[in-house]
Scaffold this active site. Structure first.
Site, mmCIF file in Angstrom:
data_model
loop_
_atom_site.group_PDB
_atom_site.id
_atom_site.type_symbol
_atom_site.label_atom_id
_atom_site.label_comp_id
_atom_site.label_asym_id
_atom_site.label_seq_id
_atom_site.Cartn_x
_atom_site.Cartn_y
_atom_site.Cartn_z
ATOM 1 N N CYS A 18 0.868 -1.179 0.000
ATOM 2 C CA CYS A 18 0.000 0.000 0.000
ATOM 3 C C CYS A 18 0.900 1.223 0.000
ATOM 4 C CB CYS A 18 -0.878 -0.043 1.250
ATOM 5 S SG CYS A 18 -1.867 1.431 1.480
ATOM 6 N N CYS A 60 -2.410 15.284 3.363
ATOM 7 C CA CYS A 60 -3.562 15.252 2.452
ATOM 8 C C CYS A 60 -4.432 16.467 2.740
ATOM 9 C CB CYS A 60 -4.358 13.963 2.692
ATOM 10 S SG CYS A 60 -5.771 13.751 1.582
ATOM 11 N N CYS A 75 -10.142 10.201 9.059
ATOM 12 C CA CYS A 75 -8.818 9.820 8.558
ATOM 13 C C CYS A 75 -7.701 10.602 9.238
ATOM 14 C CB CYS A 75 -8.776 10.057 7.045
ATOM 15 S SG CYS A 75 -7.208 9.591 6.314
#
Ligand code: SAH
Length: 368
Positions: free
Chosen positions: A109, A116, A123
């Site tokens: 991953c 972000c 998140c």
């Protein structure tokens, strides 16, 4: 900062490298040799490229920057062997990657950005906003560093780490092309999954790239009202528009889309939510990946109970929608996106020592 201006050799395609080499008065086959050193033999630097002359290697060192990530930490889950890697980039930024071992092969991953800016409420990666995009070489080397460390082939890559890949569109598409290039690691495009929070215009663009990758859409709620509570990006693109672009993506690529759906206790896990989700997934033939939300301390969301997760999955199946519950891998090693990075950053700020050096020396089995 001389090195920052140098060209990033590991982000160049074969034709680009041939052009660079011919400008240096070198034959094109030398470029191909260098490419294979970087992307097949996973060399750590020019010094390893022993079939290039010492003079050419020196010239390369002067002309190019060579991306090779430094492993700051590696944690291995005692429960399932999942490994989480924390890498330091040339500018000091930290990124996380995860290795998951499945029966069908090793899956990595990768992160696509440092931080972000999408702001999804559940998140951890987005808590400090976006620092910068990752280059293709920085994404590739997450895969390479892990393959070098384990000595085992990486067969699957999911772009589901920190960052929104479609917010770093050009670099991510180049990364996918290079990762799947026959002159490189040659991962099958069908074994690459790109996960997006749903940037509709970029999904449209991706549909035209003639890639055979799997697109995963992070849906998490089936109505605009609920989705907007969880994901600020939902204010920009409605569920309806997303379903339209999913339809276009399937029509253009023949690849079925996966919906990611994180189950959050009392928020999006009722039978009604399941019915609404089925109504979206069924016409598109989408598979649904249910993820029990990984609790992030800063957010306060809790997982749905095991019974509720099973019932939710059952409701989907009753309506003809295939659904799997994602195995929770590596929860004992800061499994949720961005958690390990945040912990190490805060330790560094508070002056606590961070073990450093090669990955083998950094296994934190004591902690898990
Ligand atoms: N930006 C991309 C990829 C990164 S996150 C995207 O949004 O898809 C990969 C997946 O993990 C996404 O579905 C994301 O919504 C989900 N996710 C993030 N934090 C999570 C958490 N704490 N628990 C469960 N799933 C989470």
């Amino acid at each position: 900062m001389e090195s920052v201006q140098k060209k990033d050799i590991k982000s160049m395609t074969v034709p680009e490298l041939e052009e660079e080499f011919s400008a240096m008065g070198e034959k094109p086959f030398r470029a191909r040799q260098a490419y294979q050193w970087m992307h097949q033999k996973l060399a750590r630097g020019f010094a390893e490229m022993t079939d290039l002359s010492a003079a050419l290697r020196e010239k390369c060192r002067e002309t190019f920057r060579y991306t090779c990530l430094e492993t700051v930490r590696m944690q291995e889950s005692a429960a399932d062997g999942t490994r989480k890697y924390l890498f330091r980039l040339e500018d000091g930024s930290l990124v996380e990657s995860v290795l998951m071992k499945y029966r069908h092969g090793n899956s990595v991953c990768v992160s696509s950005q440092v931080g972000c800016r999408m702001g999804c409420r559940f998140c951890a990666s987005t808590l400090d906003g976006l620092e910068r995009n990752l280059t293709p070489s920085e994404m590739l080397d997450q895969v390479y560093a892990i393959q070098r460390d384990t000595g085992e082939r990486v067969s699957n890559v999911v772009i589901m780490g920190t960052g929104e890949p479609l917010d770093n569109y050009d670099n991510v598409v180049r990364f996918i092309r290079m990762l799947t290039d026959a002159n490189g690691l040659h991962v099958s495009q069908r074994n690459v999954t790109l996960s997006t929070c749903g940037l509709a215009p970029q999904i449209r663009q991706l549909a035209k790239e003639e890639l055979q990758i799997t697109l995963a859409l992070s849906l998490h709620a089936a109505t605009d009202e609920k989705r907007r509570e969880l994901m600020p990006v939902a204010k920009q693109y409605s569920v309806r528009e997303l379903m339209e672009v999913c339809d276009e993506y399937f029509a253009a690529t023949g690849r079925r889309i996966t919906f990611e759906y994180s189950l959050i206790g009392g928020v999006n896990d009722t039978d009604r939510d399941a019915a609404e989700l089925s109504a979206l997934a069924r016409p598109l033939g989408c598979h649904v990946n249910l993820i029990p939300v990984n609790p992030v301390r800063e957010r306060g969301y809790v997982q749905s109970g095991a019974e509720r997760v099973r019932a939710f999955q059952e409701r989907l199946k009753e309506r003809g929608v295939s659904a799997t519950v994602r195995r929770e891998m590596g929860r004992d090693i800061d499994g949720a996106c961005g958690q390990l990075r945040r912990r190490v950053l805060s330790e560094e700020k508070n002056g606590k020592e961070t073990p450093c050096g090669d990955a083998g020396a950094c296994v934190e089995n004591g902690r898990v």
